[in-house]
Design an enzyme around this catalytic site. Structure first.
Site, PDB file in Angstrom:
ATOM      1  N   PRO A  57      57.889  67.959  37.202  1.00  0.00           N
ATOM      2  CA  PRO A  57      57.309  68.512  35.973  1.00  0.00           C
ATOM      3  C   PRO A  57      56.227  67.562  35.461  1.00  0.00           C
ATOM      4  CG  PRO A  57      59.402  67.450  35.491  1.00  0.00           C
ATOM      5  CD  PRO A  57      59.233  67.390  36.987  1.00  0.00           C
ATOM      6  N   CYS A  86      60.649  60.661  30.252  1.00  0.00           N
ATOM      7  CA  CYS A  86      59.226  60.641  29.905  1.00  0.00           C
ATOM      8  C   CYS A  86      58.905  59.413  29.045  1.00  0.00           C
ATOM      9  CB  CYS A  86      58.837  61.915  29.157  1.00  0.00           C
ATOM     10  SG  CYS A  86      57.105  61.903  28.595  1.00  0.00           S
ATOM     11  N   ASP A 137      55.458  57.838  43.702  1.00  0.00           N
ATOM     12  CA  ASP A 137      54.469  57.327  44.666  1.00  0.00           C
ATOM     13  C   ASP A 137      54.528  57.965  46.052  1.00  0.00           C
ATOM     14  OD1 ASP A 137      53.710  55.599  42.632  1.00  0.00           O
ATOM     15  OD2 ASP A 137      54.923  53.936  43.389  1.00  0.00           O
TER      16      ASP A 137
END
Length: 326
Positions: free
Chosen positions: A23, A107, A211
């Site tokens: 997301p 987040c 990554d």
């Protein structure tokens, strides 16, 4: 790398690939999610949505939860810091089409953290568990959680937090291998993810994140961490083909992703642009697409990219595509 099937089953949901689309606010609307699914993402996740906004049935929030049949399976991600908001959000929201509810506890954005949402919850395990339990108490769907290693390096508790979420009913965890204070600096720590996977055990599903930009990155991540799947975020922006490449890990097929991308990039940009203009209106849709076009055109000359950044209409953008892709 341990032997695994291409698909993964979570709570009776058969997910066709172990590579999930992360997301990402401002990116993973249903237009982009559909592209990711078509190119092989197993599970896609909505942009995170405020539990408070959903609970109050704020109209503009509805656009974040729109989903289409050709992107399934799809997970609805919610963030917040109040148990009652989570419960009410679940109760009043039409969950048709969703396979999971995912709680964002990772987040690191300041405006989210300062209200104790997202990664702000990582400093209070009891609050994390309370929100998870509250959500599960009313949710008709399985509930998963996305976290980071912790809030600050050196604070500890990485394994304990993950175990607490497992023990309190998170159907699976997604773990980004950075701390909240890292934001997106440095590199995802797949060795730290490995330690948490070992503690959770082979019988519990952990999805690693951070990554992954190539097949080689994914193989290395699997080898180091022993995770059950991998979530791809920034590596998929302007490059939905990455899922086609990653899925070859689980087959004997040889896919020339570069050729596929070169053959389809123009048509994908057109499709993506048309979808965004349908969602946001033409001018706003073109502006929204600029950040994607810059990524789609990685490797192109700077002068060509600048021309695209000046587009104000589909007609202008499509004429430039014809000019660039002769």
């Amino acid at each position: 790398m341990k032997k695994m099937t291409k698909n993964i089953v979570i709570e009776n949901v058969d997910i066709p690939s172990r590579f999930f689309l992360a997301p990402m606010a401002g990116y993973t609307d249903y237009a982009f999610r559909r592209l990711a699914r078509r190119f092989g993402a197993g599970l896609v996740v909505t942009e995170f949505v405020s539990a408070a906004a959903l609970s109050r049935e704020i109209k503009k929030t509805k656009k974040y939860i729109k989903n289409t049949e050709d992107e399934h399976p799809v997970s609805l991600q919610i963030f917040g810091a109040d148990e009652d908001d989570f419960k009410k959000a679940i109760e009043v929201t039409d969950l048709t089409g969703f396979s999971f509810i995912d709680i964002n506890m990772g987040c690191p954005t300041k405006k989210v953290v300062k209200k104790n949402g997202g990664a702000g919850l990582l400093v209070d395990t009891e609050k994390m568990i309370s929100i998870l339990r509250a959500t599960k108490s009313v949710s008709p769907l399985p509930v998963s959680v996305k976290i980071r290693l912790g809030f600050n390096r050196g604070c500890g508790g990485e394994i304990e937090r993950a175990l607490a979420l497992k023990e309190n009913g998170a159907c699976y965890l997604t773990l980004h291998g950075r701390y909240a204070s890292d934001l997106y600096k440095g590199f995802s720590d797949w060795e730290a993810i490995a330690k948490i996977k070992e503690a959770l055990g082979d019988d519990y599903i952990l999805i690693g994140n951070g990554d992954i930009k190539s097949k080689e990155d994914a193989i290395r991540a699997f080898d180091i961490s022993n995770v059950d799947g991998i979530m791809v975020g920034r590596g998929a922006i302007g490059n939905p083909w990455i899922f086609e490449e990653l899925n070859t890990i689980f087959s004997d097929d040889s896919v020339d992703v570069v050729s596929i991308k070169n053959d389809t990039i123009k048509s994908v940009i057109i499709e993506h642009t048309n979808e965004c203009c349908d969602i946001y209106g033409e001018v706003s849709g073109i502006h929204f697409m600029r950040k994607f076009v810059m990524k789609y055109l990685n490797g192109f000359r700077k002068e060509e990219k600048i021309e695209f950044m000046k587009c104000e209409s589909k007609e202008e953008l499509f004429k430039l595509l014809d000019k660039v892709f002769v």
